[in-house]
Design an enzyme around this catalytic site. Structure first.
Site, PDB file in Angstrom:
ATOM      1  N   HIS A  78     -25.908  53.992 -38.809  1.00  0.00           N
ATOM      2  CA  HIS A  78     -25.872  54.778 -40.044  1.00  0.00           C
ATOM      3  C   HIS A  78     -24.628  55.224 -40.676  1.00  0.00           C
ATOM      4  O   HIS A  78     -24.618  54.881 -41.932  1.00  0.00           O
ATOM      5  CB  HIS A  78     -26.791  56.160 -39.795  1.00  0.00           C
ATOM      6  CG  HIS A  78     -28.269  55.840 -39.205  1.00  0.00           C
ATOM      7  ND1 HIS A  78     -29.250  55.721 -40.255  1.00  0.00           N
ATOM      8  CD2 HIS A  78     -28.851  55.789 -38.005  1.00  0.00           C
ATOM      9  CE1 HIS A  78     -30.381  55.567 -39.534  1.00  0.00           C
ATOM     10  NE2 HIS A  78     -30.271  55.574 -38.579  1.00  0.00           N
ATOM     11  N   HIS A  97     -36.113  61.074 -42.707  1.00  0.00           N
ATOM     12  CA  HIS A  97     -36.776  59.740 -43.144  1.00  0.00           C
ATOM     13  C   HIS A  97     -37.600  59.905 -44.678  1.00  0.00           C
ATOM     14  O   HIS A  97     -37.625  58.596 -45.096  1.00  0.00           O
ATOM     15  CB  HIS A  97     -37.983  59.620 -42.261  1.00  0.00           C
ATOM     16  CG  HIS A  97     -37.505  59.250 -40.807  1.00  0.00           C
ATOM     17  ND1 HIS A  97     -38.124  59.553 -39.507  1.00  0.00           N
ATOM     18  CD2 HIS A  97     -36.498  58.811 -40.490  1.00  0.00           C
ATOM     19  CE1 HIS A  97     -37.504  58.884 -38.405  1.00  0.00           C
ATOM     20  NE2 HIS A  97     -36.600  58.640 -38.917  1.00  0.00           N
TER      21      HIS A  97
END
Length: 409
Positions: free
Chosen positions: A384, A249
């Site tokens: 992703h 993240h």
């Protein structure tokens, strides 16, 4: 600013990216089921007893809508199926909003999911998918009315089905994906308020909280913004809210900050200079905390407050986001260190994550880079991985669907 030798300028490399992206799109097409999209097992078939998943459906709708804009056959009907599912069996017809599965299953209404519904709807609108305008209108109404907290400049986390019982939690993860969705919605609607909201989220979560933590990103807070250091200590492998911090993240925020900087410059001519500084800091801390910490390559899942590893497994999305951040920093700065990281991470993905036996990407590897299923099961979904193959081909702004509509047509 890219040197002539950069992989981002290389025609063979760009063709390789396109090929990998198309293989991922084809691999994921069997995920379509009557009520939406479902998770795929290691063999590329729907997982046993797996039903429609609203997060997957929104992500797949977004991806196939953008892919349709590139003229790839079979993608537009899948995007249309996703829109119809989000308007139909996955939507709560009584109170509005979306559950994680079919409406009759109930459950809580999560900000994380609603960010992806808004993203999917905005991408589908660009491609004129039937029902997309209605979906975007409903998604933004719910997002604005129930989730956005004007006083805090942040999205609230979750509610009961009837929008009561707000959760005593503020999370960085849901707001990170909300930044992405806000930028896309601003591009599609022309309403700059969504871009402003993205900046307000970044100012709080990154420029204030993460910068104060040395560009590590604490994720779990209560509604008074008290850091919850013990949150999910007993669930370190939780798939959305794990204990500690997630280096994947850190780097994901890094490229979102650069996309936001580019969007603000493109639309208004100015952007806070700290967006670049913070993006550089986030990438540096994320790679220091997460890459090859146990002697083997790959970005691990979580670290503790001392930045020491907690969960050594390497989820596919962490690698994809690290590569995307390296690409964004390379485009923005031209610095050779980011070319090095871009190549290094793609080499790792190619040799360890791409499944050339059964197709797709492996969802997760252990600390020895062997297939694992501790945090995530089955094959990686498109979101992703596919975006990792597309991002290097596009400018930092505008958002995916808008950029493809401008550049490929």
């Amino acid at each position: 600013m890219l040197p002539a030798s950069s992989w981002l300028r290389s025609a063979p490399h760009r063709r390789w990216l396109d090929l990998q992206g198309q293989r991922l799109l084809d691999f994921s097409k069997p995920a379509r089921i009557p009520d939406g999209f479902t998770a795929l097992g290691d063999d590329g078939r729907p997982m046993k007893d797996g039903g429609a998943d609203s997060i997957l459906t929104a992500r797949m709708t977004h991806v196939y809508a953008v892919a349709a804009g590139r003229g790839l056959p079979g993608c537009a009907p899948l995007a249309a199926h996703g829109v119809a599912s989000l308007l139909g069996p996955l939507r709560d017809p009584r109170h509005g909003g979306w559950f994680e599965g079919p409406a009759q299953a109930g459950g809580r209404k999560q900000a994380y999911l609603h960010a992806f519904v808004a993203l999917a709807a905005s991408s589908a609108v660009v491609q004129h998918v039937p029902g997309a305008d209605q979906l975007l209108k409903e998604a933004l109404d719910v997002w604005d009315r129930h989730f956005w907290s004007e006083d805090e400049g942040i999205f609230r986390e979750s509610f009961a089905a009837d929008w009561s019982d707000e959760e005593d939690y503020r999370g960085a993860n849901a707001n990170m994906h909300s930044v992405e969705a806000c930028m896309a919605v601003a591009d599609v609607t022309g309403n700059a308020i969504w871009r402003t909201r993205a900046l307000r989220i970044v100012e709080r979560v990154i420029h204030t909280l993460a910068r104060g933590a040395g560009y590590a990103v604490p994720e779990h807070y209560d509604r008074n913004w008290t850091l919850l250091k013990d949150f999910h200590r007993d669930r370190p492998t939780d798939d959305l809210r794990p204990y500690g911090m997630t280096p994947g993240h850190f780097v994901e925020w890094a490229h979102l900050l650069l996309k936001l900087e580019a969007a603000l410059l493109r639309e208004g001519g100015s952007a806070p200079p700290w967006l670049l500084d913070d993006a550089i800091g986030l990438f540096r801390t994320g790679m220091h905390a997460g890459w090859a910490r146990d002697g083997a390559p790959g970005l691990l899942y979580t670290v503790g407050w001392d930045l020491e590893p907690v969960v050594h497994n390497r989820p596919h999305w962490c690698q994809a986001e690290a590569m995307t951040a390296a690409a964004a920093l390379l485009k923005r700065t031209g610095h050779g260190q980011y070319e090095h990281w871009y190549r290094t991470i793609w080499d790792y993905i190619d040799l360890h994550m791409i499944d050339r036996g059964q197709g797709g990407w492996l969802q997760e590897l252990d600390r020895h880079n062997q297939p694992s299923a501790v945090v995530y099961q089955g094959k990686a979904d498109l979101y992703h991985a596919w975006q990792a193959t597309l991002t290097p081909l596009l400018p930092l702004a505008p958002s995916f669907a808008t950029a493809v509509a401008i550049m490929d047509n």
